[in-house]
Scaffold this active site. Structure first.
Site, PDB file in Angstrom:
ATOM      1  N   GLU A 103       0.799  -1.233   0.000  1.00 11.78           N
ATOM      2  CA  GLU A 103       0.000   0.000   0.000  1.00 11.78           C
ATOM      3  C   GLU A 103       0.828   1.279   0.000  1.00 11.78           C
ATOM      4  O   GLU A 103       0.548   2.216   0.736  1.00 11.78           O
ATOM      5  CB  GLU A 103      -0.973  -0.013   1.190  1.00 11.78           C
ATOM      6  CG  GLU A 103      -1.889  -1.228   1.160  1.00 11.78           C
ATOM      7  CD  GLU A 103      -2.810  -1.339   2.383  1.00 11.78           C
ATOM      8  OE1 GLU A 103      -2.812  -0.426   3.226  1.00 11.78           O
ATOM      9  OE2 GLU A 103      -3.545  -2.344   2.469  1.00 11.78           O
ATOM     10  N   ASP A 159     -12.186 -10.150  -0.851  1.00 13.44           N
ATOM     11  CA  ASP A 159     -13.486 -10.253  -0.190  1.00 13.44           C
ATOM     12  C   ASP A 159     -14.437  -9.321  -0.920  1.00 13.44           C
ATOM     13  O   ASP A 159     -14.030  -8.285  -1.441  1.00 13.44           O
ATOM     14  CB  ASP A 159     -13.428 -10.007   1.331  1.00 13.44           C
ATOM     15  CG  ASP A 159     -12.758  -8.721   1.765  1.00 13.44           C
ATOM     16  OD1 ASP A 159     -12.527  -7.826   0.917  1.00 13.44           O
ATOM     17  OD2 ASP A 159     -12.471  -8.578   2.961  1.00 13.44           O
ATOM     18  N   GLU A 214      -6.159 -10.584  -1.211  1.00 14.77           N
ATOM     19  CA  GLU A 214      -6.986 -10.316  -0.018  1.00 14.77           C
ATOM     20  C   GLU A 214      -8.449 -10.234  -0.413  1.00 14.77           C
ATOM     21  O   GLU A 214      -9.208  -9.381   0.074  1.00 14.77           O
ATOM     22  CB  GLU A 214      -6.556  -9.000   0.651  1.00 14.77           C
ATOM     23  CG  GLU A 214      -5.093  -8.965   1.057  1.00 14.77           C
ATOM     24  CD  GLU A 214      -4.695  -7.696   1.802  1.00 14.77           C
ATOM     25  OE1 GLU A 214      -5.577  -6.929   2.235  1.00 14.77           O
ATOM     26  OE2 GLU A 214      -3.478  -7.465   1.947  1.00 14.77           O
ATOM     27  N   HIS A 266     -10.347  -5.870  -2.364  1.00 12.74           N
ATOM     28  CA  HIS A 266     -11.437  -5.698  -1.404  1.00 12.74           C
ATOM     29  C   HIS A 266     -12.575  -5.011  -2.171  1.00 12.74           C
ATOM     30  O   HIS A 266     -12.511  -3.808  -2.450  1.00 12.74           O
ATOM     31  CB  HIS A 266     -10.981  -4.836  -0.222  1.00 12.74           C
ATOM     32  CG  HIS A 266      -9.913  -5.502   0.608  1.00 12.74           C
ATOM     33  ND1 HIS A 266     -10.155  -6.642   1.345  1.00 12.74           N
ATOM     34  CD2 HIS A 266      -8.607  -5.207   0.799  1.00 12.74           C
ATOM     35  CE1 HIS A 266      -9.047  -7.012   1.965  1.00 12.74           C
ATOM     36  NE2 HIS A 266      -8.087  -6.158   1.647  1.00 12.74           N
TER      37      HIS A 266
HETATM   38  O1  G2I Z   1      -7.587  -3.591   6.361  1.00 11.33           O
HETATM   39  C1  G2I Z   1      -7.766  -4.750   5.608  1.00 11.33           C
HETATM   40  C2  G2I Z   1      -6.463  -5.220   5.009  1.00 11.33           C
HETATM   41  C3  G2I Z   1      -5.962  -4.217   3.984  1.00 11.33           C
HETATM   42  N1  G2I Z   1      -4.726  -4.671   3.365  1.00 11.33           N
HETATM   43  C4  G2I Z   1      -3.660  -5.047   4.272  1.00 11.33           C
HETATM   44  C5  G2I Z   1      -4.152  -6.017   5.336  1.00 11.33           C
HETATM   45  O2  G2I Z   1      -3.127  -6.311   6.245  1.00 11.33           O
HETATM   46  C6  G2I Z   1      -5.365  -5.492   6.050  1.00 11.33           C
HETATM   47  O3  G2I Z   1      -5.738  -6.458   7.029  1.00 11.33           O
HETATM   48  C7  G2I Z   1      -6.336  -5.963   8.191  1.00 11.33           C
HETATM   49  C8  G2I Z   1      -6.665  -7.135   9.089  1.00 11.33           C
HETATM   50  O4  G2I Z   1      -7.619  -7.937   8.448  1.00 11.33           O
HETATM   51  C9  G2I Z   1      -7.276  -6.615  10.410  1.00 11.33           C
HETATM   52  O5  G2I Z   1      -7.411  -7.693  11.331  1.00 11.33           O
HETATM   53  O6  G2I Z   1      -5.466  -5.069   8.845  1.00 11.33           O
HETATM   54  C10 G2I Z   1      -6.076  -4.472   9.966  1.00 11.33           C
HETATM   55  C11 G2I Z   1      -5.178  -3.408  10.572  1.00 11.33           C
HETATM   56  O7  G2I Z   1      -4.661  -2.560   9.623  1.00 11.33           O
HETATM   57  C12 G2I Z   1      -6.376  -5.543  11.028  1.00 11.33           C
HETATM   58  O8  G2I Z   1      -7.070  -4.967  12.105  1.00 11.33           O
HETATM   59  C13 G2I Z   1      -6.397  -5.002  13.329  1.00 11.33           C
HETATM   60  C14 G2I Z   1      -7.137  -4.098  14.282  1.00 11.33           C
HETATM   61  O9  G2I Z   1      -7.124  -2.787  13.750  1.00 11.33           O
HETATM   62  C15 G2I Z   1      -6.454  -4.092  15.612  1.00 11.33           C
HETATM   63  O10 G2I Z   1      -7.191  -3.339  16.516  1.00 11.33           O
HETATM   64  C16 G2I Z   1      -6.248  -5.525  16.114  1.00 11.33           C
HETATM   65  O11 G2I Z   1      -5.496  -5.527  17.282  1.00 11.33           O
HETATM   66  O12 G2I Z   1      -6.326  -6.318  13.854  1.00 11.33           O
HETATM   67  C17 G2I Z   1      -5.569  -6.356  15.042  1.00 11.33           C
HETATM   68  C18 G2I Z   1      -5.381  -7.821  15.456  1.00 11.33           C
HETATM   69  O13 G2I Z   1      -6.626  -8.434  15.649  1.00 11.33           O
END
Ligand code: G2I
Length: 349
Positions: free
Chosen positions: A172, A283, A281, A253
């Protein structure tokens, strides 16, 4: 992108009738990897996403969170349906190097060992990102930041050397608005300049020469969008100058109404630059047959382009999706297969 054919890529890989021969020939060379494909008799449709994708040499993966691995249905569904995995958060900088020089791999290792025991492909996600970056990184001077970047890549890739199929080296980096080629402002651009992407890819190649090195981003699904064109130009430039890059990850996404009409052409135009393309990724928010149709189109777009080597959905069940409320995945909150699941399986078959 003017000189680019934007053509559909044509050539599907050989299918049902020739499958037995190919499997027999490949078994000698590849051993257990092809055993997946061998379990599907010629002419029969495969019954799981991973086996169906394996018929054309592709993988079908899911993002997995170590924190859900105590949910036995979650793990059973992962094992049954998928032959690849991306750790959803466990390999990110805040998880792997929470303080400078001190590395932690416990949660990521949990996913990696499970995946290895099942013979799955593993995508590493991600080495250099502006998000989920511990605050100590932002406080560094330019010199220290540069050495921290290389040290992080060496340690994380070094820990998993030989185990990772493809790494999202930089995630990104491009901005959502602005002229073609505009990078997002971050600690990386502010202190290292736009060259940080190239520096990261060069360090990554040195750290694990056998892993495929990917650039990964969202909103690069439309072949003609400014953001897509920026990434396209970067990949073309890297290839021309010999900067190591092997793949582009389309996060994808999406929503059921937002799959670009030129999605397949987009995959083909990146592939024509001499890199693999992976849907990393996926969805798609929506429901019922409209969601299923969108999933079908995305799947067919990948299988129509030989260098589209695999698809990863960003989770297994709607109940754990980061897009809560969008129900964007292939299994509902009770692990029932949705219409979208059937559409994907049919398209892969
Ligand atoms: O945002 C969707 C994806 C976009 N592209 C990069 C990916 O790495 C990203 O994944 C998401 C995860 O699916 C989420 O699970 O990235 C988020 C953060 O940027 C993740 O969220 C985080 C929460 O914000 C936190 O509060 C939490 O502690 O997940 C963490 C672990 O559960």
């Amino acid at each position: 992108m003017g000189e680019n054919p934007l053509s559909a890529g044509g050539g599907r890989r050989p299918r049902a009738g020739t499958r037995r021969l190919l499997v027999a020939g490949a078994l000698g060379a590849l051993g257990t990897v092809t055993a997946l494909a061998a379990s599907v008799p010629a002419g029969a449709a495969a019954g799981t996403l991973g086996a169906a994708a394996a018929q054309s040499g592709r993988y079908y993966g899911a993002a997995i969170a170590a924190g859900h691995m105590n949910d036995s249905t979650y793990v059973a569904t992962w094992d049954r349906e998928f032959n690849a995995v991306t750790p959803e958060n466990e390999m990110k900088w805040d998880a792997t190097e929470p303080s400078r020089g001190s590395f932690r791999f416990t949660s990521a290792d949990q996913i990696v060992s499970h995946a290895q025991s099942k013979g799955m492909k593993i995508r590493g996600h991600t080495l250099v990102w502006h998000n989920q970056l511990p605050s100590w990184v932002s406080g560094l001077s330019t010199t220290d930041l540069r050495s921290a970047l290389v040290n992080h890549i060496n340690n994380v890739m070094g820990h998993y050397k030989g185990k990772i199929y493809a790494w999202d080296v930089v995630n990104e980096a491009f901005a959502d608005g602005g002229a073609v080629g505009t990078l997002r402002s971050s600690v990386w651009t502010q202190k290292l300049g736009n060259g940080f992407i190239e520096e990261a890819f060069r360090a990554a190649r040195a750290a694990d020469p056998n892993a495929k090195l990917c650039y990964n981003d969202y909103n690069i699904d439309d072949a003609n969008a400014n953001k897509t064109r920026g990434v396209y130009n970067m990949v073309k430039d890297f290839k021309a100058r010999g900067v190591p890059i092997d793949c582009v990850g389309l996060q994808s996404h999406l929503s059921q109404g937002s799959v670009p009409s030129n999605y397949q052409q987009n995959i083909a135009q990146f592939a024509a630059l001499g890199v693999d393309v992976q849907i990393t990724e996926l969805d798609i928010g929506g429901s019922g047959s409209a969601q299923a149709d969108a999933y079908r189109r995305v799947t067919q777009a990948c299988t129509a382009v030989p260098r589209c080597t695999g698809i990863t959905v960003w989770g297994i069940t709607d109940k754990y999706s980061w897009r809560s409320g969008d129900n964007p995945l292939l299994f509902d909150g009770n692990y029932n297969k949705k219409q979208a699941y059937t559409a994907v399986l049919d398209a892969l078959n």
